[in-house]
Design a protein around this motif. Structure first.
Motif, mmCIF file in Angstrom:
data_model
loop_
_atom_site.group_PDB
_atom_site.id
_atom_site.type_symbol
_atom_site.label_atom_id
_atom_site.label_comp_id
_atom_site.label_asym_id
_atom_site.label_seq_id
_atom_site.Cartn_x
_atom_site.Cartn_y
_atom_site.Cartn_z
ATOM 1 N N GLN A 178 11.649 2.387 4.371
ATOM 2 C CA GLN A 178 11.053 3.087 3.241
ATOM 3 C C GLN A 178 9.715 3.689 3.658
ATOM 4 O OE1 GLN A 178 12.691 -0.272 0.312
ATOM 5 N NE2 GLN A 178 11.505 1.297 -0.726
ATOM 6 N N THR A 179 9.476 4.898 3.204
ATOM 7 C CA THR A 179 8.250 5.597 3.604
ATOM 8 C C THR A 179 7.223 5.701 2.481
ATOM 9 O OG1 THR A 179 9.267 7.721 3.074
ATOM 10 C CG2 THR A 179 9.438 6.962 5.371
ATOM 11 N N ASP A 180 7.613 5.343 1.237
ATOM 12 C CA ASP A 180 6.686 5.498 0.116
ATOM 13 C C ASP A 180 5.719 4.322 -0.031
ATOM 14 O OD1 ASP A 180 8.939 3.963 -0.532
ATOM 15 O OD2 ASP A 180 8.800 4.434 -2.671
ATOM 16 N N PHE A 181 5.968 3.216 0.669
ATOM 17 C CA PHE A 181 5.056 2.073 0.669
ATOM 18 C C PHE A 181 5.359 1.207 1.884
ATOM 19 C CE2 PHE A 181 8.773 0.062 -1.012
ATOM 20 C CZ PHE A 181 8.666 -1.273 -0.667
ATOM 21 N N TYR A 182 4.424 0.328 2.212
ATOM 22 C CA TYR A 182 4.665 -0.726 3.194
ATOM 23 C C TYR A 182 3.785 -1.905 2.835
ATOM 24 C CZ TYR A 182 0.597 1.309 5.713
ATOM 25 O OH TYR A 182 -0.629 1.816 6.061
ATOM 26 N N PHE A 183 4.088 -3.052 3.444
ATOM 27 C CA PHE A 183 3.320 -4.261 3.154
ATOM 28 C C PHE A 183 2.319 -4.542 4.264
ATOM 29 C CE2 PHE A 183 7.095 -5.209 0.542
ATOM 30 C CZ PHE A 183 6.466 -5.533 -0.652
ATOM 31 N N VAL A 227 0.866 -1.179 0.000
ATOM 32 C CA VAL A 227 0.000 0.000 0.000
ATOM 33 C C VAL A 227 0.902 1.229 0.000
ATOM 34 C CG1 VAL A 227 -1.968 -1.137 1.108
ATOM 35 C CG2 VAL A 227 -0.233 -0.026 2.528
ATOM 36 N N PHE A 228 0.328 2.342 -0.434
ATOM 37 C CA PHE A 228 1.117 3.539 -0.685
ATOM 38 C C PHE A 228 0.509 4.711 0.074
ATOM 39 C CE2 PHE A 228 1.345 0.456 -4.018
ATOM 40 C CZ PHE A 228 2.702 0.375 -4.296
ATOM 41 N N PRO A 229 1.131 5.093 1.202
ATOM 42 C CA PRO A 229 0.566 6.168 2.021
ATOM 43 C C PRO A 229 0.775 7.544 1.394
ATOM 44 C CG PRO A 229 2.590 5.359 3.014
ATOM 45 C CD PRO A 229 2.323 4.500 1.810
ATOM 46 N N ASP A 278 1.042 11.784 2.136
ATOM 47 C CA ASP A 278 1.757 12.549 3.157
ATOM 48 C C ASP A 278 0.988 12.637 4.462
ATOM 49 O OD1 ASP A 278 3.870 12.940 1.432
ATOM 50 O OD2 ASP A 278 3.138 14.891 0.733
ATOM 51 N N ASP A 279 -0.352 12.605 4.379
ATOM 52 C CA ASP A 279 -1.181 12.724 5.590
ATOM 53 C C ASP A 279 -1.382 11.379 6.305
ATOM 54 O OD1 ASP A 279 -2.974 11.381 3.968
ATOM 55 O OD2 ASP A 279 -4.445 13.017 3.904
ATOM 56 N N GLY A 280 -0.777 10.297 5.770
ATOM 57 C CA GLY A 280 -0.908 8.985 6.405
ATOM 58 C C GLY A 280 -2.026 8.137 5.841
ATOM 59 N N ASN A 281 -2.997 8.774 5.150
ATOM 60 C CA ASN A 281 -4.060 7.999 4.514
ATOM 61 C C ASN A 281 -3.482 7.231 3.332
ATOM 62 O OD1 ASN A 281 -6.228 8.802 6.188
ATOM 63 N ND2 ASN A 281 -6.288 10.773 5.126
ATOM 64 N N LEU A 282 -4.164 6.169 2.921
ATOM 65 C CA LEU A 282 -3.661 5.335 1.842
ATOM 66 C C LEU A 282 -4.172 5.817 0.486
ATOM 67 C CD1 LEU A 282 -4.012 1.828 3.506
ATOM 68 C CD2 LEU A 282 -2.008 3.308 3.392
ATOM 69 N N GLN A 283 -3.272 5.839 -0.491
ATOM 70 C CA GLN A 283 -3.658 6.193 -1.856
ATOM 71 C C GLN A 283 -4.537 5.087 -2.443
ATOM 72 O OE1 GLN A 283 -0.215 7.090 -4.308
ATOM 73 N NE2 GLN A 283 0.895 7.886 -2.553
ATOM 74 N N ASN A 284 -5.241 5.406 -3.513
ATOM 75 C CA ASN A 284 -6.074 4.431 -4.210
ATOM 76 C C ASN A 284 -5.202 3.585 -5.138
ATOM 77 O OD1 ASN A 284 -8.306 5.403 -2.924
ATOM 78 N ND2 ASN A 284 -9.113 6.519 -4.673
ATOM 79 N N ARG A 285 -4.375 2.771 -4.521
ATOM 80 C CA ARG A 285 -3.446 1.921 -5.260
ATOM 81 C C ARG A 285 -3.030 0.769 -4.355
ATOM 82 N NH1 ARG A 285 2.688 3.653 -6.635
ATOM 83 N NH2 ARG A 285 3.305 1.736 -7.682
ATOM 84 N N TYR A 308 -4.748 -1.558 9.084
ATOM 85 C CA TYR A 308 -3.344 -1.614 8.657
ATOM 86 C C TYR A 308 -2.675 -0.244 8.820
ATOM 87 C CZ TYR A 308 -3.953 -6.293 6.624
ATOM 88 O OH TYR A 308 -4.170 -7.637 6.435
ATOM 89 N N ALA A 309 -3.373 0.824 8.438
ATOM 90 C CA ALA A 309 -2.806 2.171 8.553
ATOM 91 C C ALA A 309 -2.516 2.512 10.021
ATOM 92 C CB ALA A 309 -3.739 3.200 7.927
ATOM 93 N N ALA A 310 -3.423 2.150 10.916
ATOM 94 C CA ALA A 310 -3.226 2.419 12.347
ATOM 95 C C ALA A 310 -2.041 1.622 12.892
ATOM 96 C CB ALA A 310 -4.502 2.088 13.125
ATOM 97 N N GLN A 311 -1.933 0.352 12.497
ATOM 98 C CA GLN A 311 -0.818 -0.474 12.960
ATOM 99 C C GLN A 311 0.510 0.043 12.406
ATOM 100 O OE1 GLN A 311 -0.776 -3.138 15.114
ATOM 101 N NE2 GLN A 311 -2.930 -2.768 15.539
#
Length: 191
Positions: A162-167, A86-88, A90-97, A144-147
């Motif tokens: 890395q900050t541009d994505f996580y699993f 997933v791809f956060p 800047d505000d921490g919310n997840l992009q539509n991707r 997942y975003a909260a964790q």
């Protein structure tokens, strides 16, 4: 579809090979640093849809491929966890991707069957080192975003990742109601 269900219920389940390098924690957050093996992965990418919706579109494709919807008609068995990047924002919310990564079982690593669905790609991936935290329940994007936020906080100033994505990972079939295992993996930076 029947093959997919039979395979996921009765087929072999193999764990993605990794080695725990260290364990840590801060406050209520416990984590492991793991070296995960690379290999060949079946991937599906979905864009322009919220993460939960994208996952509902991508997962059946991967399950059909594993269940025998491939050029050899082979049910391959499962590997766990099934992971998706997933791809956060800047505000921490997840992009539509979202990009699902399913590790091909060891038996088929050298010559994986070709997918019947053109949206599934077979990709080689190098091994990665991750910081992983575990939680239960039926996980949604918000969980997942909260964790991930809690794990980032626990690792603050002690690790680079890395900050541009996580699993986000899951280990259990949808029909397992209790004792579910999910994880968030932050990928360690090589710097």
């Amino acid at each position: 579809m029947l093959g997919m269900i039979k395979n996921s219920l009765f087929g072999s389940v193999e764990t993605w090979p990794w080695q725990v390098l260290s364990k840590g924690g801060k406050g209520d957050v416990c984590y492991e640093e793991r070296a995960c093996e690379g290999g060949k992965f079946a991937t599906v990418e979905v864009t322009d849809k919220p993460v939960d919706e994208a996952l509902r579109e991508a997962m059946p494709k991967v399950m059909k491929y594993v269940g025998g919807s491939n050029d050899k008609g082979l049910g391959m068995g499962m590997t766990v966890p099934i992971s998706f990047a997933v791809f956060p924002s800047d505000d921490g919310n997840l992009q539509n991707r979202l990009k699902v990564w399913f590790r091909i079982p060891n038996k088929f690593q050298s010559d994986p069957p070709a997918p019947s669905d053109d949206s599934i790609k077979i990709e080689d991936r190098e091994g990665i080192t991750v910081y992983s935290t575990q939680f239960g329940g039926y996980a949604k994007a918000a969980d997942y975003a909260a964790q991930a936020a809690q794990l980032r906080s626990a690792l603050e100033s002690t690790a680079t990742y890395q900050t541009d994505f996580y699993f986000c990972t899951g280990y259990d079939p949808p029909m397992k109601p209790y004792g579910r295992r999910n994880e968030v993996w932050l990928v360690k930076s090589s710097e």
